[in-house]
Design an enzyme around this catalytic site. Structure first.
Site, PDB file in Angstrom:
ATOM      1  NE  ARG A  80      12.958  55.247  82.035  1.00 13.73           N
ATOM      2  CZ  ARG A  80      13.899  56.133  82.487  1.00 13.73           C
ATOM      3  NH1 ARG A  80      14.413  56.011  83.587  1.00 13.73           N
ATOM      4  NH2 ARG A  80      14.636  57.129  81.567  1.00 13.73           N
ATOM      5  CB  THR A  81      11.438  51.925  75.967  1.00 16.03           C
ATOM      6  OG1 THR A  81      10.657  52.861  76.756  1.00 16.03           O
ATOM      7  CG2 THR A  81      10.301  51.012  75.511  1.00 16.03           C
ATOM      8  CE  LYS A 109      26.343  51.283  53.364  1.00 14.00           C
ATOM      9  NZ  LYS A 109      26.917  49.994  52.993  1.00 14.00           N
ATOM     10  NE  ARG A 130      11.492  55.157  72.721  1.00 14.81           N
ATOM     11  CZ  ARG A 130      11.653  55.698  73.970  1.00 14.81           C
ATOM     12  NH1 ARG A 130      12.445  56.457  74.452  1.00 14.81           N
ATOM     13  NH2 ARG A 130      10.645  55.111  74.839  1.00 14.81           N
ATOM     14  CG  HIS A 163       5.797  55.197  75.046  1.00 20.14           C
ATOM     15  ND1 HIS A 163       6.178  53.679  74.855  1.00 20.14           N
ATOM     16  CD2 HIS A 163       6.890  55.444  75.800  1.00 20.14           C
ATOM     17  CE1 HIS A 163       7.379  53.351  75.338  1.00 20.14           C
ATOM     18  NE2 HIS A 163       7.958  54.332  76.051  1.00 20.14           N
TER      19      HIS A 163
HETATM   20  N1   CP Z   1       9.546  55.717  79.628  1.00 19.07           N
HETATM   21  C1   CP Z   1      10.437  55.889  78.698  1.00 19.07           C
HETATM   22  O1   CP Z   1       9.970  55.475  77.678  1.00 19.07           O
HETATM   23  O2   CP Z   1      11.928  55.859  79.119  1.00 19.07           O
HETATM   24  P1   CP Z   1      12.945  55.795  78.099  1.00 19.07           P
HETATM   25  O3   CP Z   1      12.710  56.985  77.165  1.00 19.07           O
HETATM   26  O4   CP Z   1      14.232  55.830  78.891  1.00 19.07           O
HETATM   27  O5   CP Z   1      12.806  54.559  77.284  1.00 19.07           O
END
Ligand code: CP
Length: 346
Positions: A80-81, A109, A130, A163
């Site tokens: 999703r993110t 490397k 992320r 998050h």
């Molecule tokens: N809610 C969420 O962060 O989903 P993903 O891990 O699929 O990005």
């Protein structure tokens, strides 16, 4: 200021560092958002989705950031993110590049992650990342601010810590769900499941200080309780909360139930297997206990804690959360690049 001194500052003290000329620049932690910003981002997201309904509106949105480029550096899994950020960039006319696996970058490397991200900043105007290590996005924002070519950094999930953009979409979903019921102020919200290692619940709980009279219920196995740092923050900001292990007892009292899966990817030696997580599943019969206007949320992905039979209930809003995530991320990127005014004037 050096990194070690900066790292020790409180979230509220770091906020100024994440701004540029009074505008949001880096998006790193939920503590940096105030009520004015949250209200504005929700209203802007709604305005954008209205504009996007027409072909002319879609073309207008596409023109806003044409020629800008974004890097999506996602070295933890995401559906999703990743996709909602990519779609958000595309809606505003940005071009996207991606690295989703360090084995395809020069990190294999021996290049450091810091040098890798600094390299991205030579090519793009926005870095969305992320990363498994808590605090890494913050360190990169600090590093880039002190480099010759700073670009905004968005934290799209930092290990088990935060998050912040999920919290924005959760707020947007709560905002829309309770629009005709006095908004988020005064609502009772249960956060359920792995609260110790769930970054979405941590970021959302931080945001509750911005709303009047909210009460949180932390419902979890004893081994997976919310961490003390977060509870201390809530006490300081006078956000009421209580802890419970009895989901059936909490459900009738609340306006929103926010379910989460067990975060066993952070196990050190399979400790999740020793926890009876089934007590923190939303059983189909619990629908009878839930208030008629309450909502069921989940950041997804889900496992058995949220059976698919629940999806048919009109109070289940987690697929709306998925969609809201894209619009709120369009609004966020528009704010970072200061085109919110043009959107309002459209
Ligand atoms: N809610 C969420 O962060 O989903 P993903 O891990 O699929 O990005």
């Amino acid at each position: 200021m050096d990194w070690e001194s900066f790292k020790r500052l409180r979230g509220s003290q770091k906020k100024a560092f994440f701004m540029r000329d009074g505008n949001i620049y880096h998006v790193i932690m939920a503590q940096q958002f105030d009520r004015g910003f949250l209200d504005e981002i929700c209203n802007l997201a709604t305005r954008i989705r209205q504009i996007a309904k027409s072909n002319e509106g879609t073309r207008f949105l596409l023109s806003l950031l044409q020629g800008r480029r974004a890097m999506l550096y996602f070295v933890q899994p995401s559906t999703r993110t990743f996709l909602s950020f990519m779609s958000a960039c595309q809606i505003l006319g940005m071009q996207c590049s991606e690295v989703r696996d360090t084995s395809t970058s020069s990190e294999v490397k021996g290049e450091t992650p810091e040098d890798t991200v600094r390299t991205f900043s030579s090519y793009v105007d926005l870095i969305i990342m992320r990363y498994p290590e808590p605090g890494f996005a913050e360190r990169i924002a600090f590093l880039l601010n002190n480099s010759g070519r700073p670009v905004p950094v968005i934290n799209a999930g930092s290990g088990r810590d935060q998050h912040p953009t999920q919290a924005l979409l959760d707020i947007y979903t709560l905002h829309r769900s309770f629009e005709d019921q006095g908004g988020i102020d005064g609502k009772k919200i249960a956060l359920v499941g792995d609260l110790k290692r769930g970054r979405t619940v941590r970021s959302l709980a931080y945001l509750m200080k911005n709303y009047e009279g909210v009460k949180l219920y932390f419902v979890s196995p004893p081994e997976l309780r919310m961490e003390d740092d977060l509870k201390e923050y809530l006490r300081e900001h006078e956000v009421e909360f209580e802890e419970s292990e009895d989901l059936a007892e909490v459900i009738p009292q609340v306006d929103a139930v926010y379910m989460t899966r067990i975060q066993d990817e952070y196990d050190l030696e399979g400790e999740s297997k020793r926890i009876d997580y089934s007590r923190f599943h939303f059983k189909v019969e619990y629908l009878q206990l839930l208030k008629p206007n309450a909502i069921i949320m989940h950041p997804l992905p889900r496992r058995q804690e949220l059976p698919t039979e629940i999806d048919q209930d009109r109070r289940a809003v987690y697929w709306r959360q998925v969609r809201n995530g894209m619009w709120v991320r369009v609004a966020l990127i528009a704010k970072i690049f200061r085109v919110g005014g043009e959107i309002w004037h459209y």
